[in-house]
Scaffold this motif. Structure first.
Motif, PDB file in Angstrom:
ATOM      1  N   ASP A   1      82.136 -10.202  19.894  1.00 40.35           N
ATOM      2  CA  ASP A   1      82.697 -11.559  19.990  1.00 40.35           C
ATOM      3  C   ASP A   1      81.749 -12.495  20.733  1.00 40.35           C
ATOM      4  O   ASP A   1      81.564 -13.655  20.345  1.00 40.35           O
ATOM      5  CB  ASP A   1      84.056 -11.523  20.703  1.00 40.35           C
TER       6      ASP A   1
ATOM      7  N   ARG B   1      78.491 -12.223  20.948  1.00 38.37           N
ATOM      8  CA  ARG B   1      77.338 -12.508  20.066  1.00 38.37           C
ATOM      9  C   ARG B   1      77.702 -13.547  19.008  1.00 38.37           C
ATOM     10  O   ARG B   1      76.918 -14.460  18.726  1.00 38.37           O
ATOM     11  CB  ARG B   1      76.877 -11.210  19.387  1.00 38.37           C
ATOM     12  N   ARG B   2      78.888 -13.427  18.437  1.00 34.28           N
ATOM     13  CA  ARG B   2      79.296 -14.378  17.401  1.00 34.28           C
ATOM     14  C   ARG B   2      79.532 -15.763  17.976  1.00 34.28           C
ATOM     15  O   ARG B   2      79.236 -16.771  17.335  1.00 34.28           O
ATOM     16  CB  ARG B   2      80.552 -13.854  16.704  1.00 34.28           C
ATOM     17  N   ARG B   3      80.053 -15.830  19.214  1.00 32.20           N
ATOM     18  CA  ARG B   3      80.222 -17.132  19.856  1.00 32.20           C
ATOM     19  C   ARG B   3      78.887 -17.807  20.081  1.00 32.20           C
ATOM     20  O   ARG B   3      78.774 -19.033  20.016  1.00 32.20           O
ATOM     21  CB  ARG B   3      80.960 -16.975  21.190  1.00 32.20           C
ATOM     22  N   LEU B   4      77.863 -16.992  20.369  1.00 28.96           N
ATOM     23  CA  LEU B   4      76.515 -17.526  20.575  1.00 28.96           C
ATOM     24  C   LEU B   4      75.783 -17.782  19.261  1.00 28.96           C
ATOM     25  O   LEU B   4      74.663 -18.299  19.251  1.00 28.96           O
ATOM     26  CB  LEU B   4      75.701 -16.549  21.431  1.00 28.96           C
ATOM     27  N   ASP B   5      76.421 -17.401  18.146  1.00 29.95           N
ATOM     28  CA  ASP B   5      75.860 -17.599  16.805  1.00 29.95           C
ATOM     29  C   ASP B   5      74.489 -16.940  16.672  1.00 29.95           C
ATOM     30  O   ASP B   5      73.528 -17.550  16.211  1.00 29.95           O
ATOM     31  CB  ASP B   5      75.770 -19.103  16.488  1.00 29.95           C
ATOM     32  N   LEU B   6      74.431 -15.662  17.095  1.00 29.38           N
ATOM     33  CA  LEU B   6      73.182 -14.912  17.026  1.00 29.38           C
ATOM     34  C   LEU B   6      73.343 -13.708  16.106  1.00 29.38           C
ATOM     35  O   LEU B   6      74.414 -13.096  16.039  1.00 29.38           O
ATOM     36  CB  LEU B   6      72.770 -14.416  18.418  1.00 29.38           C
ATOM     37  N   THR B   7      72.293 -13.368  15.404  1.00 30.29           N
ATOM     38  CA  THR B   7      72.280 -12.139  14.631  1.00 30.29           C
ATOM     39  C   THR B   7      72.129 -10.963  15.583  1.00 30.29           C
ATOM     40  O   THR B   7      71.753 -11.142  16.752  1.00 30.29           O
ATOM     41  CB  THR B   7      71.119 -12.119  13.628  1.00 30.29           C
TER      42      THR B   7
END
Length: 471
Positions: A14, A16-22
């Protein structure tokens, strides 16, 4: 003490997805290999200490987000649900439940919602007359009360936006003896919006007429209750947009649940204003969490102070993780919250070995108990009776007991731990959560057999119980 390993793959994903990173970019930022990150996100490995440090330094994240408290709540709730006889066959191992709670929390909640629906239907079928007169309402959903209870339960009983708004409101209060006078602050705020307050000799604690803008309060109520009700009305009349936005985010399934939650959020605002986060936390540390001293300093009740201590879960400024519970004279839990790994039974009463049940026998005194749960965790538990007089000879007195506690490693920060032998294993009394899911085999206070264990019934032998529980 060995540092507890943190398995929080779902939360790491979650973040990582909030940071918009692969995954690749995130791994590079954390200075770990891509396969290692993948293993952590899938809970095949615990979150490494270097990753926790990198999350704080590189992204400025509050690493308490990785706490497994929500997972432990889900595990506790699933264990209790799966102990229901409707689930036949072998019980899932505890490790499997923890895996589901960590990797698939949405699936865990779906299971709990399904069990709620089953219990709801079962209870209605058990009373056909009640079901026929229920007016056609759906029996396949949580009751509104349960839905709201679970909303606060899974928010850690901390609503950040409401808490900060209440603290900001309290900052405008005049100081009396170095502490904010929230009663005066609330009266001024109500006067500013044209509300007239009248104190009357009646049994109704609070009554508001929106047409005349008259707020009627009982002069029989204790001062702390009057202040709380004033702040509650302030919340309803001045914080409508904030409360409405919080209700929108919660997405309650019925108007009844939203109405109950609105009252709950107004109560939350009132408690957070009466005991503003920063100042209250400072005083808690300064007094070593002496409930009586804090109640006197803030003009609050013992119950209000104890409840507030269990809500100090602000990211970056968390207090000691406490559990809080209130039980009535029948032992039924009427309020419950835990920021610790100890989770209360969702149905029925609390363990009879717990000191909260003895508090009603010793009015006006704090009871202390060193307790150990079946998982080996040790706690310092406090209990005290709470009486709510009706204000006249003929008015009934409502009697409750409140319990507050924390894991024993925090006990040194509490004045109540003074002179207790915290290093003596024999000083800790064995307690459980609920008889039907308790793992103890030799409890003399067991009310019903454990659903997860086989029983041995010997007609030629009688001990404390008419059966024995296989170990």
């Amino acid at each position: 003490m060995t540092r507890q390993k943190i398995y929080a793959g779902a939360k790491l994903r979650d973040i990582r997805r909030r940071l918009d990173l692969t995954q690749k970019a995130f791994a590079e930022k954390l200075e770990v290999s891509l396969p290692y990150l993948n293993q952590m996100e899938n809970n095949h490995r615990p979150i490494a200490a270097g990753v926790v440090l990198a999350l704080a330094q590189e992204f400025g994240l509050d690493v308490t987000e990785l706490s497994n408290s929500e997972s432990e709540r889900l595990v506790s709730d699933m264990r209790e649900a799966l102990a229901d006889p409707v689930f036949s066959g072998d019980d899932p191992p505890l490790a499997d439940l923890r895996l589901v709670a960590s990797n698939a929390p949405a699936l865990a909640r779906a299971l709990l919602e399904l069990h709620h629906a089953y219990r709801r239907t079962h209870e209605r079928l058990a009373s056909l007359d009640e079901a026929l007169g229920a007016g056609g309402g759906s029996s396949h959903a949580q009751s509104p009360w349960e839905e709201v209870r679970d909303f606060f339960h899974y928010c850690d009983n901390y609503i950040d936006a409401v808490d900060r708004a209440a603290e900001h409101f309290a900052e405008g209060a005049p100081l009396v003896g170095g502490h904010p006078d929230l009663r005066r602050r609330a009266l001024d705020a109500l006067e500013k919006i044209g509300v007239s307050v009248r104190f009357e000799d009646n049994a109704v604690l609070r009554g508001y007429d929106p047409d005349s803008k008259f707020l009627h309060l009982s002069n029989r109520a204790p001062a702390a209750s009057v202040t709380f009700q004033l702040l509650h009305q302030v919340a309803l009349l001045t914080q409508g947009d904030l409360i409405g936005a919080t209700l929108d985010l919660a997405r309650f399934q019925s108007e009844e649940a939203a109405a109950i939650a609105r009252i709950g959020l107004a109560n939350y605002f009132a408690g957070a204003a009466l005991l503003p986060y920063g100042l209250f936390q400072q005083q808690a540390q300064a007094t070593r969490h002496d409930l009586e001293r804090m109640a006197d300093q803030f003009g609050a009740s013992i119950e209000q102070v104890a409840h507030r201590l269990s809500t100090l879960q602000r990211p970056g400024a968390k207090g000691i993780p406490f559990f809080f519970v209130r039980v009535d004279q029948a032992g039924t839990i009427t309020k419950r919250h835990s920021a610790t790994l100890l989770q209360f039974a969702r149905y029925g009463g609390a363990c009879p070995l717990w000191n909260v049940h003895r508090a009603l026998e010793t009015p006006g005194q704090f009871l202390r108990q060193l307790a150990e749960t079946p998982d080996g965790r040790r706690y310092l538990c406090l209990a005290r009776d709470v009486s709510k007089p009706g204000g006249s000879f003929h008015a009934p007195i409502r009697r409750y007991a409140v319990g507050l506690g924390c894991e024993v490693q925090h006990a040194g920060s509490l004045v109540y731990a003074d002179d207790l032998d915290l290093d003596n294993a024999k000083a800790f009394e064995p307690i459980g959560i609920s008889c039907r899911i308790c793992e103890r085999t030799n409890c003399h206070q067991r009310s019903v057999p454990p659903l997860e264990r086989r029983l041995v019934v010997d007609p030629n032998r009688r001990g404390t119980l008419p059966y024995e529980v296989e170990g």
